[in-house]
Design an enzyme around this catalytic site. Structure first.
Site, PDB file in Angstrom:
ATOM      1  N   GLU A  82      37.722  45.981  36.819  1.00 16.36           N
ATOM      2  CA  GLU A  82      38.960  46.659  37.186  1.00 16.36           C
ATOM      3  C   GLU A  82      40.146  45.704  37.028  1.00 16.36           C
ATOM      4  O   GLU A  82      40.075  44.551  37.436  1.00 16.36           O
ATOM      5  CB  GLU A  82      38.817  47.060  38.662  1.00 16.36           C
ATOM      6  CG  GLU A  82      40.015  47.706  39.293  1.00 16.36           C
ATOM      7  CD  GLU A  82      39.863  47.842  40.817  1.00 16.36           C
ATOM      8  OE1 GLU A  82      40.754  48.452  41.426  1.00 16.36           O
ATOM      9  OE2 GLU A  82      38.882  47.334  41.380  1.00 16.36           O
ATOM     10  N   TRP A  83      41.215  46.192  36.421  1.00 19.81           N
ATOM     11  CA  TRP A  83      42.466  45.430  36.397  1.00 19.81           C
ATOM     12  C   TRP A  83      43.197  45.714  37.707  1.00 19.81           C
ATOM     13  O   TRP A  83      43.425  46.877  38.057  1.00 19.81           O
ATOM     14  CB  TRP A  83      43.342  45.836  35.211  1.00 19.81           C
ATOM     15  CG  TRP A  83      44.729  45.268  35.307  1.00 19.81           C
ATOM     16  CD1 TRP A  83      45.845  45.897  35.782  1.00 19.81           C
ATOM     17  CD2 TRP A  83      45.122  43.936  34.966  1.00 19.81           C
ATOM     18  NE1 TRP A  83      46.917  45.036  35.757  1.00 19.81           N
ATOM     19  CE2 TRP A  83      46.502  43.821  35.257  1.00 19.81           C
ATOM     20  CE3 TRP A  83      44.450  42.822  34.448  1.00 19.81           C
ATOM     21  CZ2 TRP A  83      47.217  42.643  35.051  1.00 19.81           C
ATOM     22  CZ3 TRP A  83      45.165  41.652  34.231  1.00 19.81           C
ATOM     23  CH2 TRP A  83      46.529  41.575  34.525  1.00 19.81           C
ATOM     24  N   ASP A 184      34.890  28.898  46.227  1.00 21.40           N
ATOM     25  CA  ASP A 184      35.807  28.206  45.304  1.00 21.40           C
ATOM     26  C   ASP A 184      37.228  28.685  45.635  1.00 21.40           C
ATOM     27  O   ASP A 184      37.937  29.225  44.798  1.00 21.40           O
ATOM     28  CB  ASP A 184      35.436  28.539  43.850  1.00 21.40           C
ATOM     29  CG  ASP A 184      36.210  27.686  42.853  1.00 21.40           C
ATOM     30  OD1 ASP A 184      36.907  26.743  43.274  1.00 21.40           O
ATOM     31  OD2 ASP A 184      36.125  27.970  41.636  1.00 21.40           O
TER      32      ASP A 184
END
Ligand code: ADP
Length: 277
Positions: A82-83, A184
């Site tokens: 998904e953008w 991260d």
């Protein structure tokens, strides 16, 4: 790349996205919707499978992009998702969402599978003891890589042994709960959607001590002090947390030493020197 876009039924225009330092990332479109495509020419499909598994784990608590397709094509690994259009948000909400993640607990430290930290292996063999887990699966895995890449000297090894003793002496009796970590958590791996909701991407998940995410957030900047203040209000950290940050930052510094070389050597040495104090 054009062939991959064709294979994914995307129109051939791919707009490169900056910000990550590991993969090639693009905004692509099928003519109707936008998508976020990550692509690595030399990795196997398992590389992105690890990311997909991590996103699913985080998705139980926070907003992550939906994954549509991943696999390998012509020797390259890809991940289509998904953008999420970036917007503005605030640090209090970010702290709150990270707190939601850190409310998810496990019985042991580690994770059901190994994954990656950048392109390097992250080993998640379960353990009951946090310090054993951290030293063996985090620091020593990177030290072995550093050794193979000629970044590990006899002096560093000696200081590491002192550092290890110091950890067990000073912090060894303190136990922590295994908590879901992003793994991260630098500023490039979180942003806000257009509703201001924090989004978490590119994780290296495992269950560990939550101060690891805090340590990473403070290593390279990009988070405002309201972030830590709000996090402390929501989920106060145990006494001595400021002194432990450097211990956890060492993991990320070793990873940087292994990827980018001696530029990070001095920072590694400064943390190792804590053991001689
Ligand atoms: P890399 O694995 O190369 O580090 P990232 O997954 O961190 O790549 O993505 C690079 C940048 O792209 C991020 O810093 C973030 O700003 C942006 N980004 C990541 N995922 C999305 C998404 N689903 N939609 C829009 N932008 C994204």
């Amino acid at each position: 790349m054009d062939e991959l876009l064709n294979y994914l039924n995307m129109q051939t225009k791919a707009i490169p996205i900056g910000g990550g330092d590991i993969n090639q990332a693009y905004r692509v479109t099928d003519g109707k919707n936008n998508y976020f495509l990550k692509y690595h020419p030399q990795m196997s499909a398992d590389f992105f499978q690890a990311e997909v598994d991590g996103l699913a784990e985080l998705g139980n608590a926070v907003r992550v992009p939906e994954v549509y397709q991943h696999g390998s094509y012509a020797d390259a690994a890809y991940l289509l998702m998904e953008w999420i259009e970036p917007g503005e948000g605030n640090q209090q909400d970010l702290a709150h969402e990270l707190g939601k993640l850190h409310e998810i607990k496990a019985i042991k430290f580690g994770y059901k599978r190994n994954n990656f930290m950048g392109l390097l292996p992250q080993i998640n063999t379960p353990s009951d003891n946090w310090w054993d887990f951290y030293l063996t699966n985090r620091l020593e895995v990177q030290i072995e890589i550093a050794n193979g890449r000629n970044h590990w000297t006899a002096r560093r090894e000696k200081n590491y042994q002192l550092f290890k003793e110091w950890i067990y002496q000073k912090w060894g009796t303190m136990s922590f709960e295994p908590t879901l970590l992003h793994g991260d958590f630098w500023s490039g791996n979180t942003f806000f959607d257009t509703q201001g909701r924090p989004v978490f991407v590119d994780p290296a998940v495992s269950y560990g001590h939550r101060e690891m995410d805090i340590a990473m957030s403070q290593l390279f900047g990009g988070f405002r002090h309201e972030f830590i203040d709000s996090y402390q209000e929501i989920m106060p950290m145990r006494e001595g947390w400021q002194d432990r940050l450097a211990i956890y930052q060492l993991y990320y510094l070793l990873v940087h030493l292994n990827i980018f070389g001696e530029t990070y050597g001095d920072a590694v040495d400064r943390v190792l020197a804590l053991g001689g104090k």
